[in-house]
Write an enzyme that holds these catalytic residues in place. Structure first.
Site, mmCIF file in Angstrom:
data_model
loop_
_atom_site.group_PDB
_atom_site.id
_atom_site.type_symbol
_atom_site.label_atom_id
_atom_site.label_comp_id
_atom_site.label_asym_id
_atom_site.label_seq_id
_atom_site.Cartn_x
_atom_site.Cartn_y
_atom_site.Cartn_z
ATOM 1 N N GLU A 2 0.830 -1.214 0.000
ATOM 2 C CA GLU A 2 0.000 0.000 0.000
ATOM 3 C C GLU A 2 0.866 1.266 0.000
ATOM 4 O OE1 GLU A 2 -4.000 -1.765 2.087
ATOM 5 O OE2 GLU A 2 -2.516 -0.858 3.413
ATOM 6 N N GLU A 42 -5.746 -7.543 -2.201
ATOM 7 C CA GLU A 42 -6.383 -7.551 -0.884
ATOM 8 C C GLU A 42 -7.833 -7.147 -1.061
ATOM 9 O OE1 GLU A 42 -4.743 -5.331 2.376
ATOM 10 O OE2 GLU A 42 -2.673 -5.723 1.751
#
Length: 453
Positions: A157, A351
């Site tokens: 991320e 994810e």
């Protein structure tokens, strides 16, 4: 047709345990204290001792990819010291056991857990010295697994380093948390990613891509100010990095903002040249929820990097979880389109999941129909992006096949299709117990997504 990946993603500090075993040195997470609603990070779901059992569940489900993190602190003593052979022994076993089960490994090199020594003595990624240490560690791991691991990401991320979250995840322990420091860390991390990706492409035939946490942000109203700020959030938090991943350069809007605001960061031509050489084989992201932005709540002269700190607002058209995360499958489809239609590189959501508070009574199966509904609706949205919009999607990885602590350290926020019998403060027996969603997901994967009933 290329192989479609169905699988699971985890991080080492949320999964492994074994915090003081196998020669591992301390990370910043190992010294964090437990609180009323959070656990310490010492045991996680104890994958370190339950490895074979957990991989057997993946195999039974039919998963053909597992994205996991290699812990910097487990591989390199104190982050800048000697190589820890015992650390490699653990990951060698993991990769070999995955191979036996025909599960493709994907390695993530950093997931927020800075070696403690590098945080305390150098303040993490704000230091060019720590960047060099990370690049050294990454090259060691790449060289070790070059023949066995075909898919890689560097930073989990990575766009979070463009938000105020950067001061929690980069090893930063002291300072004033200024916008200049934010941009310095964000650039340092981007330089590290480019250097490592270029090294991997030069040395191996493996594939690597950048990763974002893509939270869809809508304007709260049709007010042009709301629309403009929603677009700026996309530009500063998403497209800026995607431009670097795909085109080798930062967004013009962002570089102009840095110039006009006199943001002071150290960037040299060699670093920019490394970024300019960058190529991505795919673009990956996590997706959980969406939100809206209300421009009227944002103070004048606020950086776009901080808009959501002030102007984030609930969406009245969507249901949300107990933690206020709005469930938005159509937003997922839109994100897939925004990335692919702009860059035309394969897109990989690695994810996706829903965190819910759950209890097991020791006898009856947990009937998590809400989880089935969440994943069904998001898989349908993904299939619409593929079949109706022409998006090239590589696969679909859920977050946390087996219950793990949330990113804040809360074991009560559960994402898995397998329950782990522990609480924040009571380890109990760590028993693994499949939920109702386990059988459903197994059916989905074995049918390659055709049977979603």
């Amino acid at each position: 047709m290329a192989k479609f990946f169905w699988g699971n993603s985890t991080s080492s500090m949320q999964t492994e345990g074994g915090w003081n075993e196998g020669g591992k040195t301390l990370s910043v997470y190992d010294i964090r204290k437990a609180g009323n609603h959070i656990s310490d990070w010492h045991f996680a779901n104890d994958n370190y001792h339950h490895l074979t059992e957990d991989l057997d569940y993946m195999q039974d489900l039919g998963m053909n990819m597992y994205r996991f993190q290699v812990s910097w602190s487990r591989i390199i003593k104190n982050g800048d010291g000697t190589i820890n052979k015992e650390g490699f022994d653990y990951y060698d076993k993991l990769v070999d056991e995955l191979s036996k089960r025909n599960i493709e490994p994907m390695i993530c090199l950093y997931h927020f857990d800075m070696p403690l020594h590098l945080a305390q003595d150098y303040n993490g990624f704000i230091s060019k010295k720590v960047c060099r240490d990370f690049i050294r560690y990454s090259k060691i791991v790449i060289d070790h697994f070059a023949g066995k691991v075909k898919y890689w990401i560097t930073f989990n991320e990575q766009n979070l380093y463009h938000t105020m979250e950067v001061f929690k995840i980069s090893g930063y322990l002291k300072g004033k948390k200024t916008i200049s420091e934010l941009y310095q860390i964000a650039h340092n991390v981007m330089f590290c990613h480019a250097t490592i990706a270029n090294y991997l492409h030069n040395k191996t035939k493996a594939k690597i891509g950048g990763m974002l946490a893509y939270s869809q942000v809508y304007p709260a109203t049709a007010n042009p100010q709301d629309v403009f700020m929603a677009n700026q959030i996309d530009e500063f938090l998403n497209f800026n990095l995607l431009d670097a991943f795909a085109l080798g350069q930062y967004s013009t809007a962002v570089t102009q903002y840095i110039k006009k605001q006199s943001i002071n960061i150290q960037v040299n031509q060699a670093e920019l040249a490394e970024i300019a050489k960058l190529k991505s084989d795919f673009l990956s992201f996590s997706y959980y929820a969406s939100s809206t932005i209300d421009a009227s709540k944002i103070p004048e002269n606020t950086s776009p990097n901080q808009y959501l700190n002030f102007g984030k607002k609930d969406n009245p058209y969507l249901k949300s979880t107990e933690w206020g995360w709005h469930i938005d499958p159509l937003g997922f489809r839109d994100v897939l389109n925004k990335i692919y239609q702009r860059y035309h590189l394969p897109v990989f959501p690695i994810e996706n999941g829903i965190g819910v508070r759950e209890r097991w009574d020791g006898k009856h199966q947990i009937a998590d129909d809400y989880r089935i509904s969440y994943h069904r609706d998001h898989i349908k949205a993904m299939q619409q992006a593929i079949n109706q919009d022409g998006v090239n999607v590589m696969g679909y990885l859920g977050w946390g096949l087996i219950d793990i602590m949330s990113s804040q350290g809360d074991m009560e926020k559960r994402y898995g299709v397998v329950y782990v019998n522990r609480t924040n403060h009571d380890l109990r027996d760590m028993k693994r117990v499949p939920k109702k969603s386990y059988a459903w997901l197994k059916k989905v994967i074995h049918s390659n997504g055709q049977d979603l009933t």
